[in-house]
Enzyme design. Structure first.
Site, PDB file in Angstrom:
ATOM      1  N   ASP A 162       0.872  -1.170   0.000  1.00 16.70           N
ATOM      2  CA  ASP A 162       0.000   0.000   0.000  1.00 16.70           C
ATOM      3  C   ASP A 162       0.915   1.228   0.000  1.00 16.70           C
ATOM      4  O   ASP A 162       2.129   1.140   0.183  1.00 16.70           O
ATOM      5  CB  ASP A 162      -0.959  -0.012   1.191  1.00 16.70           C
TER       6      ASP A 162
HETATM    7  C1  BGC Z   1      -5.054   3.061  -0.027  1.00 19.37           C
HETATM    8  C2  BGC Z   1      -5.229   1.992  -1.074  1.00 19.37           C
HETATM    9  C3  BGC Z   1      -5.067   2.589  -2.452  1.00 19.37           C
HETATM   10  C4  BGC Z   1      -3.723   3.273  -2.539  1.00 19.37           C
HETATM   11  C5  BGC Z   1      -3.431   3.877  -3.891  1.00 19.37           C
HETATM   12  C6  BGC Z   1      -3.798   3.865  -0.250  1.00 19.37           C
HETATM   13  O1  BGC Z   1      -3.710   4.935   0.611  1.00 19.37           O
HETATM   14  O2  BGC Z   1      -5.034   2.463   1.248  1.00 19.37           O
HETATM   15  O3  BGC Z   1      -6.485   1.392  -0.918  1.00 19.37           O
HETATM   16  O4  BGC Z   1      -5.216   1.592  -3.418  1.00 19.37           O
HETATM   17  O5  BGC Z   1      -3.679   4.302  -1.578  1.00 19.37           O
HETATM   18  O6  BGC Z   1      -4.184   4.994  -4.131  1.00 19.37           O
END
Ligand code: BGC
Length: 724
Positions: free
Chosen positions: A283
């Site tokens: 993430d």
């Molecule tokens: C979120 C994810 C997301 C990623 C990319 C993160 O902060 O937890 O769910 O896919 O950002 O945008």
């Protein structure tokens, strides 16, 4: 040494057009060939993801990469026009030594431009076929806009509605999440990833993120090994079986080992046991955050821990690009580990056909096509849950001449899109007011007053709202949440609506007019004060671009509501966590509160219809059977009302005793069917003992115990006995 693929003639590899560029060669051989030609630095770049251009996620405004190297493995793409992607891809293909295409990812969570209801709402449709269709539309719009990979589905089982991310998943039940997960993966990935209309799916957030303490985001989670296997892993296993190309590791610390540096979940379970051969992306910034979580002294150590645990791609931590070469030189990360990681990334790129078709053609009119809008209407309608319709049978509204449409959500398109709205536009949305005008405008007079904002103390709009309500035969009161109140980093300490909205409802209800409360929100709400004020309550969630139309269709009776809750509505915030499939207590009840009821406001599976369904007694093809025998349990369901309606039939198993205790009930099967008035359908649950009656222990080992099992359907029970 003989190659495993049996190829002996390697002249291709040395020739001008290397094997990996040859379409006719099997993918795995192409990947091997390419890997053999790469330098360590080129390999490491494949394991990094940066952003390309403007980031539209306020939680992730990270370090911007100004000069993106042509060798970059992946980019997050925020545009709807493929031009920028293609320009970048040309650099990768033409300016990097080996011409390895970039994989472009984006969060198309519940639609790209054609925005569908939030996933939590979709779960309430009990219609995975429709969910799959919506995902394939999202895939097509994404791929045609330059996105090869969506960071979806989110399948974190979630039982704390204070956590804003309950909106993004499919509710509180592991089986339900598993079914929708498989449907969405199939919708996104279609028959082949190399089609120009499919995208790679990404199961997230692996794993246990939904166990957030007190509903706070990003925090520590306490997940016992038994609960990990019983509750949090099943949707992931289903997604892997459905062929999901990738996963995203979670932010949370899972009982002492963060998700992004967890060898047990990423290597032992995913790679060794489930044989997943795609890759995991972290993430956003999660590798760097291992420092804050107290697992690593610095970013370099974090990089080593993450990669060695099985995490292949670094999303925006700059841990792999900056430190992996040094870690290899120091022997802290092996080249074999790097090779395995790179092979996985290349494999997915190969499957997507990126080596052969790296560019996205510019196809006009790819958004908001009529057939896609139709799916948006149907899914919105099937997701809506009629929570209450009192004895005066307020709904459907028939022959009402004067309708007052009141409330902060009545004339508000943006908030109906929900969080993670992709490239959705407020102008695309049929608002609730517009939906009512379209549905009732010919025969009724409609007046609108906002009454108040979503939050705050300004009561200056109350008078106009009360005057409008006084004039009307019925009040449609549209309350709920802003799209910013749920989603990532959007926890709420109380799940009640702000006082100003409750006050508006109270004052309107005092007028004695029939009140239909329409709720648009991204999580279950505390409704114990609002419930007595309304004659009918329709939960529409954040229903996407066709929400207003679907909602009005239900109010008029053109559509018979068929949604059922995929998550429990607590009576009050203080009951949280409250979910149907809790484990049994020694006293045979769920534990009582001195000050409030112990029952939730609306349980899992609750949802009313305008017609009535009567269930007969369930019967079984055999009540005593052996481990390797499959049996069939059936129940006749009759539409006893006078309106066509769809009924989702939910089948639960309860196991009276087991060497590892089981929840009071567990959903194991469901099916939704439309019945004409007077029609009876015999609904079936085909039980395969190993699939439906076995459990996993704390190490994931599956076992099946002989003895008694109960099958429960609509509260009716049939007892079965499994013998040797
Ligand atoms: C979120 C994810 C997301 C990623 C990319 C993160 O902060 O937890 O769910 O896919 O950002 O945008």
């Amino acid at each position: 040494m003989a190659r495993p693929d049996g190829i002996t003639d390697l002249s291709h590899i040395r020739a001008k057009a290397p094997l990996y560029k040859d379409k006719s060669v099997p993918a795995e051989i192409r990947v091997d060939n390419l890997l053999g030609l790469m330098t360590l630095d080129e390999k490491i770049m494949q394991l990094n993801q940066y952003t390309l251009g403007r980031n539209n996620n306020a939680n992730n405004v990270g370090e911007e990469v100004v000069n993106i190297p042509a060798e970059i493995g992946s980019l997050i793409y925020f545009d709807t026009d493929p031009a920028l992607r293609n320009a970048m891809q040309h650099r990768a293909m033409e300016e990097s030594r080996l011409g390895i295409p970039v994989i472009f990812g984006y969060d198309a969570i519940h639609g790209f431009r054609t925005v569908y209801p939030i996933s939590l709402a979709q779960a309430c449709s009990w219609n995975p076929v429709l969910v799959k269709k919506a995902c394939s539309v999202s895939a097509r719009e994404s791929r045609m806009s330059g996105v090869d990979w969506t960071f979806s589905p989110m399948i974190d089982v979630a039982r704390d509605p204070r956590w804003g991310r309950v909106a993004e998943g499919y509710g509180e039940d592991p089986y339900l999440n598993a079914v929708y997960c498989a449907a969405s993966v199939k919708g996104y990935q279609g028959k082949s990833l190399s089609d120009s209309t499919t995208v790679a799916a990404c199961l997230k957030h692996y794993v246990g993120y939904g166990a957030s303490e007190a509903g706070r985001d990003y925090v520590y989670t306490e997940v016992s090994p038994q609960t990990l296997w019983d509750t949090y892993l099943p949707p992931y296993e289903a997604g892997v079986k459905a062929g999901a190309a990738t996963l995203m590791s979670s932010f949370n610390d899972i009982s002492g080992v963060p998700g992004s540096a967890n060898p047990y979940t990423m290597t032992e379970i995913l790679k060794n046991r489930w044989r997943h051969d795609g890759f995991i992306v972290s993430d956003w910034g999660a590798i760097e955050q291992l420092k804050n979580q107290g697992l690593a002294a610095d970013k370099k150590e974090a990089a080593a821990r993450a990669l060695n645990a099985g995490l292949e791609m670094d999303m925006m931590s700059h841990a792999y690009d900056r430190h992996l070469a040094e870690l290899v030189a120091e022997g802290k990360v092996s080249e074999a580990t790097i090779d395995d990681a790179v092979r996985r990334v290349l494999r997915v790129k190969m499957r997507l056909g990126l080596f052969d078709n790296p560019y996205t053609p510019d196809v006009p009119d790819r958004f908001l096509r009529p057939a896609d809008l139709k799916i948006a209407s149907e899914l919105a309608a099937e997701s809506m849950v009629l929570l209450k319709n009192d004895s005066t049978l307020t709904l459907p509204l028939r022959n009402v001449r004067r309708i007052a449409v009141i409330g902060p959500l009545a004339d508000n398109g943006k908030d109906l899109l929900g969080n993670w709205l992709g490239h959705g536009q407020a102008e695309d949305v049929v608002t609730l007011r517009e939906g009512i005008a379209g549905e009732f405008g010919k025969d009724s007079e409609i007046r609108y007053a906002r009454g108040c904002a979503l939050d705050g103390h300004d009561r200056s709009g109350f008078k106009a709202a009360l005057d409008t309500a006084r004039w009307a035969d019925v009040v449609v009161l549209c309350l709920g949440e802003s799209l910013r109140w749920s989603g990532e980093n959007a926890s709420r300490s109380s799940i009640a609506l702000p006082a100003i909205q409750e006050q508006l409802a109270e004052e309107i209800s005092r007028l004695g007019k029939p009140v239909v409360l329409v709720l648009a929100n991204g999580r279950p709400l505390e409704l114990n004060r609002l419930e007595p004020l309304a004659n009918a309550i329709l939960e529409i969630w954040q229903p996407g671009i066709r929400g207003g139309e679907a909602m009005a269709g239900i109010l008029s009776g053109r559509i018979n509501p068929s949604g059922k809750l995929a998550i429990t509505f607590p009576w009050s915030t203080g009951q949280i966590p409250v979910y149907y499939n809790r484990r049994k207590s020694g006293r045979g009840h769920q534990g009582f509160y001195q000050d409030i009821t112990s029952e939730p406001m609306y349980p899992f599976g609750h949802g009313l219809s305008y017609t009535t369904f009567e269930y007969g007694e369930p019967t079984a093809s055999k009540t005593e059977f052996r481990r390797n025998e499959k049996i069939k349990v059936s129940v006749p369901v009759t539409n006893t009302g006078d309106m066509t309606g769809a009924e989702a039939v939910l089948w639960f198993i309860s196991d009276p005793y087991c060497s590892i205790t089981r929840p009071v009930r567990e959903l194991k099967h469901f099916e939704k069917k439309t019945l004409e008035p007077g029609e009876t359908a015999v609904m079936e649950f085909n039980i395969d003992p190993w699939r439906d009656l076995s459990y996993v222990d704390a190490d994931g080992k599956r076992f099946l115990e002989t003895g008694e099992y109960n099958v429960i359907v609509n509260g009716k029970k049939i007892s079965l006995k499994l013998t040797e």
